[in-house]
Design an enzyme around this catalytic site. Structure first.
Site, PDB file in Angstrom:
ATOM      1  N   ASP A  44       0.805  -1.313   0.036  1.00  0.00           N
ATOM      2  CA  ASP A  44       0.132   0.137   0.218  1.00  0.00           C
ATOM      3  C   ASP A  44       0.744   1.429  -0.106  1.00  0.00           C
ATOM      4  O   ASP A  44       0.249   2.343   0.012  1.00  0.00           O
ATOM      5  CB  ASP A  44      -0.989   0.160   1.251  1.00  0.00           C
ATOM      6  CG  ASP A  44      -0.437  -0.014   2.512  1.00  0.00           C
ATOM      7  OD1 ASP A  44       0.976  -0.341   2.633  1.00  0.00           O
ATOM      8  OD2 ASP A  44      -1.045  -0.187   3.538  1.00  0.00           O
ATOM      9  N   ASP A  83      -1.075  -6.220  -0.159  1.00  0.00           N
ATOM     10  CA  ASP A  83      -1.133  -5.581   1.088  1.00  0.00           C
ATOM     11  C   ASP A  83      -2.672  -5.184   1.382  1.00  0.00           C
ATOM     12  O   ASP A  83      -3.318  -4.615   0.359  1.00  0.00           O
ATOM     13  CB  ASP A  83      -0.383  -4.271   0.830  1.00  0.00           C
ATOM     14  CG  ASP A  83       0.493  -3.942   2.153  1.00  0.00           C
ATOM     15  OD1 ASP A  83       0.145  -4.593   3.276  1.00  0.00           O
ATOM     16  OD2 ASP A  83       1.309  -3.041   2.311  1.00  0.00           O
ATOM     17  N   LYS A 112      -1.349  -9.363   2.942  1.00  0.00           N
ATOM     18  CA  LYS A 112      -0.412  -8.852   4.127  1.00  0.00           C
ATOM     19  C   LYS A 112      -1.319  -8.063   5.266  1.00  0.00           C
ATOM     20  O   LYS A 112      -2.091  -7.454   4.689  1.00  0.00           O
ATOM     21  CB  LYS A 112       0.508  -8.243   3.934  1.00  0.00           C
ATOM     22  CG  LYS A 112       1.830  -7.662   4.983  1.00  0.00           C
ATOM     23  CD  LYS A 112       3.025  -7.284   4.677  1.00  0.00           C
ATOM     24  CE  LYS A 112       3.021  -5.701   4.035  1.00  0.00           C
ATOM     25  NZ  LYS A 112       2.451  -4.771   5.200  1.00  0.00           N
ATOM     26  N   GLU A 114      -1.128  -5.441   8.991  1.00  0.00           N
ATOM     27  CA  GLU A 114      -0.574  -4.968   9.842  1.00  0.00           C
ATOM     28  C   GLU A 114      -1.323  -5.264  11.139  1.00  0.00           C
ATOM     29  O   GLU A 114      -2.301  -5.183  11.318  1.00  0.00           O
ATOM     30  CB  GLU A 114      -0.556  -3.469   9.766  1.00  0.00           C
ATOM     31  CG  GLU A 114       0.350  -2.971   8.103  1.00  0.00           C
ATOM     32  CD  GLU A 114       0.433  -1.587   8.251  1.00  0.00           C
ATOM     33  OE1 GLU A 114       0.194  -0.907   9.369  1.00  0.00           O
ATOM     34  OE2 GLU A 114       0.817  -1.300   7.236  1.00  0.00           O
ATOM     35  N   GLU A 181       9.085  -4.189  10.747  1.00  0.00           N
ATOM     36  CA  GLU A 181       9.475  -2.954  10.217  1.00  0.00           C
ATOM     37  C   GLU A 181       9.850  -1.995  11.047  1.00  0.00           C
ATOM     38  O   GLU A 181       9.224  -1.861  12.141  1.00  0.00           O
ATOM     39  CB  GLU A 181       8.353  -2.552   9.408  1.00  0.00           C
ATOM     40  CG  GLU A 181       8.742  -0.969   8.674  1.00  0.00           C
ATOM     41  CD  GLU A 181       7.699  -0.520   7.853  1.00  0.00           C
ATOM     42  OE1 GLU A 181       7.945   0.552   7.163  1.00  0.00           O
ATOM     43  OE2 GLU A 181       6.420  -1.094   7.509  1.00  0.00           O
TER      44      GLU A 181
END
Length: 263
Positions: A44, A83, A112, A114, A181
């Site tokens: 993204d 994403d 994916k 988060e 990250e």
């Protein structure tokens, strides 16, 4: 890569040869990336580098599907990850509905998401319903507004323990890989040791099981800012500017097109 990676081969790479993940948003760059990447992430991050937005939050599921299809068209043998954008997995039911949409409308191999412990129940729900999931812990770009900026994590033992808990929760939920990250190298190393699935670092030091960079960062096309962790392997923007300058000059002087470039 000569042979397309699978979830099994990616998991088996843990502790062996480091995995290479690179972002791509279109068929052209996906084709260039394919020979060198174990995985291609349709991130993204395209909302910033491709669309010029200030963060990733306004990316939509329709945009991600469009770009995922483009990438899959250019890199038909690659393991491609889509994403999931902000606001598309607030509940497990919403996450499944949007992930099924991605699977039905693209050839993506995985999605994916988060989040750590707070998203583990969603990851578990997806994996139990046939969706392959890559986790993402540490600095979460989709939390940039709620956290007041991009905050590096893992600065002390408390934060390291929290990251380890996040990683273990994501692994237990069924994710086959985790992006880490924006964390201190010591923290990333401890997290990597704590789980049996591969970790892919970005701004997380050298002790993860692989690395990922955004293509426009690593190739020097994104000029607005350069994160500390980014190594530029090409001065792409300068090369393009020089080429455009030469083209414009030759058009103005009528040097182009010449006889060689005319029918």
């Amino acid at each position: 890569m000569n042979k397309k990676q699978t979830i099994t081969s990616i998991k088996e790479a843990k502790g062996k040869e480091p995995l290479v993940m690179i972002t791509a948003y279109d068929a052209l760059f996906a084709k260039l990336v394919e020979p060198y990447a174990d995985m291609i992430l349709v991130g993204d991050s395209l909302n910033m580098s491709f669309l010029g937005k200030s963060d990733t939050l306004s990316a939509t599921i329709e945009q991600m599907i469009y770009h995922t299809n483009a990438v899959c068209n250019g890199a038909k043998k690659s393991f491609v990850i889509c994403d999931m954008p902000f606001g598309t997995y607030n509940t497990k039911e919403e996450a499944l509905q949007n992930s099924i949409k991605v699977y039905k409308e693209t050839p993506a191999d995985a999605v994916k998401i988060e989040g750590g412990k707070d998203k583990a129940h969603i990851i578990e729900y997806l994996t139990k319903n046939g969706i392959a999931v890559v986790g993402h812990i540490g600095l979460l770009p989709q939390n940039v507004r709620s956290e007041g900026g991009y905050r590096v994590k893992g600065k002390d033992e408390i934060e390291i323990d929290e990251l380890i808990e996040d990683a273990k929760a994501v692994e237990k939920a069924g994710a086959f890989c985790i992006v880490i990250e924006g964390v201190k190298p010591k923290a990333a190393k401890e997290v990597t040791k704590s789980v049996k699935i591969p970790t892919i670092g970005i701004g997380a030091g050298a002790d993860t099981d692989g690395q990922v960079l955004v293509w426009s960062d690593m190739l020097g096309f994104f000029e607005e800012f350069k994160p500390k962790f980014v190594k530029r392997y090409l001065n792409g923007a300068e090369l393009v500017k020089d080429a455009l300058k030469n083209f414009a000059k030759e058009v103005k002087s009528r040097e182009f097109p010449d006889e060689k470039h005319s029918y």
